[in-house]
Design a protein around this motif. Structure first.
Motif, PDB file in Angstrom:
ATOM      1  N   TYR A  77       0.817  -1.204   0.000  1.00 19.79           N
ATOM      2  CA  TYR A  77       0.000   0.000   0.000  1.00 19.79           C
ATOM      3  C   TYR A  77       0.857   1.262   0.000  1.00 19.79           C
ATOM      4  O   TYR A  77       2.038   1.253   0.306  1.00 19.79           O
ATOM      5  CB  TYR A  77      -1.028   0.016   1.122  1.00 19.79           C
ATOM      6  CG  TYR A  77      -0.526  -0.283   2.499  1.00 19.79           C
ATOM      7  CD1 TYR A  77       0.030   0.718   3.279  1.00 19.79           C
ATOM      8  CD2 TYR A  77      -0.645  -1.564   3.039  1.00 19.79           C
ATOM      9  CE1 TYR A  77       0.452   0.454   4.559  1.00 19.79           C
ATOM     10  CE2 TYR A  77      -0.216  -1.830   4.325  1.00 19.79           C
ATOM     11  CZ  TYR A  77       0.332  -0.818   5.069  1.00 19.79           C
ATOM     12  OH  TYR A  77       0.748  -1.086   6.334  1.00 19.79           O
ATOM     13  N   VAL A  79       1.620   5.570   0.608  1.00 26.10           N
ATOM     14  CA  VAL A  79       1.627   6.534   1.709  1.00 26.10           C
ATOM     15  C   VAL A  79       0.226   6.989   2.101  1.00 26.10           C
ATOM     16  O   VAL A  79      -0.067   7.203   3.263  1.00 26.10           O
ATOM     17  CB  VAL A  79       2.425   7.795   1.322  1.00 26.10           C
ATOM     18  CG1 VAL A  79       2.807   8.559   2.574  1.00 26.10           C
ATOM     19  CG2 VAL A  79       3.626   7.432   0.516  1.00 26.10           C
ATOM     20  N   LEU A  82      -1.461   4.317   4.278  1.00 26.24           N
ATOM     21  CA  LEU A  82      -0.781   3.897   5.493  1.00 26.24           C
ATOM     22  C   LEU A  82      -1.459   4.351   6.776  1.00 26.24           C
ATOM     23  O   LEU A  82      -1.687   3.548   7.671  1.00 26.24           O
ATOM     24  CB  LEU A  82       0.669   4.370   5.467  1.00 26.24           C
ATOM     25  CG  LEU A  82       1.609   3.473   4.677  1.00 26.24           C
ATOM     26  CD1 LEU A  82       2.905   4.201   4.373  1.00 26.24           C
ATOM     27  CD2 LEU A  82       1.904   2.214   5.450  1.00 26.24           C
ATOM     28  N   PRO A  83      -1.789   5.633   6.899  1.00 27.80           N
ATOM     29  CA  PRO A  83      -2.408   6.054   8.155  1.00 27.80           C
ATOM     30  C   PRO A  83      -3.701   5.300   8.433  1.00 27.80           C
ATOM     31  O   PRO A  83      -3.997   4.967   9.565  1.00 27.80           O
ATOM     32  CB  PRO A  83      -2.685   7.546   7.933  1.00 27.80           C
ATOM     33  CG  PRO A  83      -1.739   7.950   6.863  1.00 27.80           C
ATOM     34  CD  PRO A  83      -1.584   6.744   5.991  1.00 27.80           C
ATOM     35  N   GLU A 229       0.454   9.303 -12.179  1.00 22.53           N
ATOM     36  CA  GLU A 229       0.433  10.754 -12.291  1.00 22.53           C
ATOM     37  C   GLU A 229       0.079  11.248 -13.696  1.00 22.53           C
ATOM     38  O   GLU A 229      -0.799  12.088 -13.870  1.00 22.53           O
ATOM     39  CB  GLU A 229       1.785  11.335 -11.871  1.00 22.53           C
ATOM     40  CG  GLU A 229       1.751  12.841 -11.826  1.00 22.53           C
ATOM     41  CD  GLU A 229       2.975  13.413 -11.138  1.00 22.53           C
ATOM     42  OE1 GLU A 229       3.907  12.636 -10.844  1.00 22.53           O
ATOM     43  OE2 GLU A 229       2.995  14.633 -10.907  1.00 22.53           O
ATOM     44  N   MET A 256      -4.173  14.794  -4.567  1.00 25.25           N
ATOM     45  CA  MET A 256      -2.910  15.528  -4.543  1.00 25.25           C
ATOM     46  C   MET A 256      -2.450  15.845  -5.960  1.00 25.25           C
ATOM     47  O   MET A 256      -2.096  16.973  -6.285  1.00 25.25           O
ATOM     48  CB  MET A 256      -1.877  14.623  -3.870  1.00 25.25           C
ATOM     49  CG  MET A 256      -0.597  15.288  -3.549  1.00 25.25           C
ATOM     50  SD  MET A 256      -0.825  16.315  -2.098  1.00 25.25           S
ATOM     51  CE  MET A 256       0.548  15.750  -1.107  1.00 25.25           C
ATOM     52  N   HIS A 257      -2.450  14.834  -6.796  1.00 29.72           N
ATOM     53  CA  HIS A 257      -2.012  15.027  -8.171  1.00 29.72           C
ATOM     54  C   HIS A 257      -2.941  15.967  -8.935  1.00 29.72           C
ATOM     55  O   HIS A 257      -2.500  16.766  -9.743  1.00 29.72           O
ATOM     56  CB  HIS A 257      -1.918  13.674  -8.883  1.00 29.72           C
ATOM     57  CG  HIS A 257      -0.753  12.861  -8.424  1.00 29.72           C
ATOM     58  ND1 HIS A 257      -0.852  11.547  -8.051  1.00 29.72           N
ATOM     59  CD2 HIS A 257       0.554  13.182  -8.264  1.00 29.72           C
ATOM     60  CE1 HIS A 257       0.328  11.084  -7.685  1.00 29.72           C
ATOM     61  NE2 HIS A 257       1.203  12.059  -7.799  1.00 29.72           N
ATOM     62  N   ARG A 263      -2.859  23.530 -10.283  1.00 31.01           N
ATOM     63  CA  ARG A 263      -1.955  24.632  -9.975  1.00 31.01           C
ATOM     64  C   ARG A 263      -1.118  24.972 -11.215  1.00 31.01           C
ATOM     65  O   ARG A 263      -0.950  26.125 -11.576  1.00 31.01           O
ATOM     66  CB  ARG A 263      -1.053  24.240  -8.807  1.00 31.01           C
ATOM     67  CG  ARG A 263      -0.414  25.418  -8.099  1.00 31.01           C
ATOM     68  CD  ARG A 263       0.361  24.968  -6.874  1.00 31.01           C
ATOM     69  NE  ARG A 263      -0.512  24.406  -5.846  1.00 31.01           N
ATOM     70  CZ  ARG A 263      -0.111  23.518  -4.913  1.00 31.01           C
ATOM     71  NH1 ARG A 263       1.145  23.095  -4.901  1.00 31.01           N
ATOM     72  NH2 ARG A 263      -0.955  23.066  -4.032  1.00 31.01           N
ATOM     73  N   SER A 282      -4.143  12.087   6.328  1.00 31.29           N
ATOM     74  CA  SER A 282      -3.451  13.277   6.824  1.00 31.29           C
ATOM     75  C   SER A 282      -2.570  13.906   5.752  1.00 31.29           C
ATOM     76  O   SER A 282      -2.032  14.984   5.930  1.00 31.29           O
ATOM     77  CB  SER A 282      -2.610  12.911   8.041  1.00 31.29           C
ATOM     78  OG  SER A 282      -1.936  11.714   7.819  1.00 31.29           O
ATOM     79  N   ILE A 283      -2.471  13.222   4.616  1.00 32.90           N
ATOM     80  CA  ILE A 283      -1.578  13.706   3.570  1.00 32.90           C
ATOM     81  C   ILE A 283      -2.061  15.039   2.999  1.00 32.90           C
ATOM     82  O   ILE A 283      -1.272  15.883   2.572  1.00 32.90           O
ATOM     83  CB  ILE A 283      -1.453  12.645   2.454  1.00 32.90           C
ATOM     84  CG1 ILE A 283      -0.096  12.739   1.782  1.00 32.90           C
ATOM     85  CG2 ILE A 283      -2.539  12.762   1.455  1.00 32.90           C
ATOM     86  CD1 ILE A 283       0.086  11.689   0.708  1.00 32.90           C
ATOM     87  N   ASN A 286      -2.713  19.674   5.321  1.00 32.07           N
ATOM     88  CA  ASN A 286      -2.249  21.055   5.346  1.00 32.07           C
ATOM     89  C   ASN A 286      -2.480  21.795   4.045  1.00 32.07           C
ATOM     90  O   ASN A 286      -1.914  22.861   3.824  1.00 32.07           O
ATOM     91  CB  ASN A 286      -0.759  21.085   5.686  1.00 32.07           C
ATOM     92  CG  ASN A 286      -0.525  20.606   7.095  1.00 32.07           C
ATOM     93  OD1 ASN A 286      -1.205  21.036   8.014  1.00 32.07           O
ATOM     94  ND2 ASN A 286       0.419  19.690   7.256  1.00 32.07           N
ATOM     95  N   LEU A 288      -3.788  24.101   1.178  1.00 31.96           N
ATOM     96  CA  LEU A 288      -4.505  25.367   1.057  1.00 31.96           C
ATOM     97  C   LEU A 288      -4.995  25.460  -0.370  1.00 31.96           C
ATOM     98  O   LEU A 288      -4.179  25.422  -1.283  1.00 31.96           O
ATOM     99  CB  LEU A 288      -3.575  26.549   1.367  1.00 31.96           C
ATOM    100  CG  LEU A 288      -3.330  26.807   2.855  1.00 31.96           C
ATOM    101  CD1 LEU A 288      -2.372  27.941   3.069  1.00 31.96           C
ATOM    102  CD2 LEU A 288      -4.640  27.024   3.578  1.00 31.96           C
TER     103      LEU A 288
END
Lengths: 335, 335
Positions: A77, A79, A82-83, A229, A256-257, A263, A282-283, A286, A288
């Motif tokens: 698995y 990242v 994982l959490p 990606e 994320m990608h 962006r 949690s990835i 943070n 914004l």
DNA sequence: CTGAAAGCGCTTACAG
DNA sequence: CTGAAAGCGCTTACAG
């Protein structure tokens, strides 16, 4: 705790010291069988004072039990996941320990159940928690063939399998419904592996939400099996061409990608494009702007899975399928 | 594998079927003690054919062994560290399995060794791997007091403890040396918890590199015990005031925050500021620019730790401290 | 209420 | 080279 080098006490030592039989000591400890109150207390006081601990191995042998449960963790698995597994594992462990069981950990790959077979054949566990399921799952096949108690974290379509999962379908349905109500009528979907049952459930939720809202489905804005990606980037490009209002991501790695790609393209979130994720690792914590997402209680999932397994081991009846709740967390990315 | 419901074979069944004694069967399997070649082969063929597997519990009881090793995973680690522990665990598991041992997993918090005590007192393991160490470590104290075999992944200053670690000091020294040679003479440092031995080792490397290069240390640009986002941001601000050439981060979580802060301040990496990390988790993998960092082989660490523990359990002599290698990976962020 | 005995499935001196 | 027996530390019918 000062007993360095002092040999471990056995039940015989205790019996001898107290002038009673081993049976009596055993009964005092286990609470099974009739035993005099005073005798019982004498024994308990003694073993407390001398810090006697039963040998679980011997106990297990006599009862043909191991007091271990096997937990199969996927070896591969990412990242993002994982959490989730970590937290779920904590839930399992807490529950197991509270019932004096331990966790025997092993890793699995999709098409190799060698470790599982080994664990079972070696009589090392009383039951098993499978932390991930596949549509065609050789681990499940094997366990069924052996008749050993097991539960899966995550859903299977197999009606015989005891399973515990979050209600991904309804979670998804609700999130998408809310977005549709916000007049985001073109919601693109990216990510997920089709062979995972969870992906299918999420898709169902997506479809139901559209049906309920009376909005026609548009297959051109749904991109499943998109994990790498480059593929995600292409999918985003297509979604931009299709002029969707919102991109819903099957998980946070994908999200994320997607955010990175947006962006790069100088598309502002949420102003020019809304974004949501079906997961809350949690990835993305943070990021914004903060990201609207579904949230699940992994620890509770572990707890319930383990409790269910315990019932199964003790021969009690359990629900074939337990569906746990979810939260929809609305944040800046869909404002 | 068709033996659903068929009762498990025992050594007695095999002995009876073959008309030999249990002792003979046992010897044939274990390879211990003298035994005739033909008898031996008869037994082996039979158990192979009938898929007999010894009951490890019973075997263990007779030998007072469990064929389990305990692995203490920190319960509270962050996303950054997860892949490390995961990979390390894979190394441990592979090695354990290859010696017919299993992994009993349990979680630890810094000041609670209840789970550890439980595992030991219940006689559930033959030895233990501690996945994290503290300068004052109650887990280590307890294990020492019990005289049970254990090894730590990560360093301790305790000379009595068998430990396996990457050579963080030299890794750090080498990375910093290289940066200093690149004429980056003012290298700021951020992150790390002082009570972790690894932080101290990294600091040593940082100091040595400066000494070797004949460059004076500047305490004003070293910020240890800085972990929270706000504190990291402040540290970055101060480093900017101090006009450092480069920011070296103790780990990737810190590095992530540093990069975010620099982005906010419109400082271009690497043009206006070089950045390096002492760790290479997958969390920074996709960053643009790519980040110069140290790289360690977590799987190997697990393998070596487990092998060492096995030697210990078998009563063989082992090195008190094993230091594994590292790589310095130069990427865009320090170009 | 309590004890003596058999048994869980293996290993390992001890004889032969 | 092989077997009978004792033992690992517990549990659990079976008597009493």
């Amino acid at each position: 705790m000062e007993q360095l080098n002092e040999k471990k006490l056995t039940i015989s030592d205790v019996a001898e010291a107290l002038g009673v039989s081993k049976s009596t000591v055993s009964r005092a400890i286990s609470g099974k069988g009739r035993i005099g109150k005073t005798t019982r207390e004498r024994v308990l006081t003694y073993i407390e004072k001398h810090n006697y601990k039963p040998n679980v191995l011997a106990k297990g042998l006599a009862q043909l039990k191991t007091y271990n449960i096997g937990v199969m963790l996927p070896e591969d698995y990412s990242v993002v996941d994982l959490p989730f597994f970590q937290t779920c594992l904590i839930g399992i462990e807490e529950t197991a320990v509270s019932m004096d069981y331990d966790i025997l950990l092993t890793m699995s790959r999709e098409n190799d159940c060698g470790q599982l077979v080994r664990m079972v054949e070696n009589h090392k566990v009383d039951g098993i928690v499978l932390m991930r399921t596949f549509t065609k799952d050789i681990h499940i096949e094997y366990l069924k063939s052996q008749g050993i108690p097991f539960v899966t974290v995550g859903s299977t379509n197999d009606q015989d399998v005891i399973q515990v999962d979050n209600d991904h379908k309804n979670a998804c349905r609700e999130l998408i419904s809310i977005l549709l109500m916000k007049k985001l009528s073109r919601i693109g979907l990216i990510g997920g592996i089709e062979s995972h049952v969870v992906t299918q459930n999420r898709l169902k939720g997506y479809i139901e939400a559209h049906k309920e809202a009376g909005i026609a489905l548009n297959q051109d804005i749904v991109f499943v099996n998109v994990e790498k990606e480059i593929m995600i980037q292409r999918a985003v490009e297509k979604l931009l061409q299709e002029q969707v209002d919102c991109i819903a991501c099957l998980d946070d790695a994908v999200c994320m990608h997607v955010l990175n790609k947006l962006r790069k393209e100088h598309i502002a979130v949420p102003k020019q494009m809304k974004v949501a994720s079906f997961y809350d690792s949690s990835i993305l914590e943070n990021n914004l702007p903060s990201i609207t997402s579904l949230s699940f209680n992994a620890r509770e999932l572990g707890t319930v899975a383990c409790k269910t397994l315990m019932e199964l081991i003790e021969g009690n009846a359990v629900k074939q399928r337990t569906l746990l709740g979810y939260e929809v967390i609305l944040k800046e990315s869909t404002m």
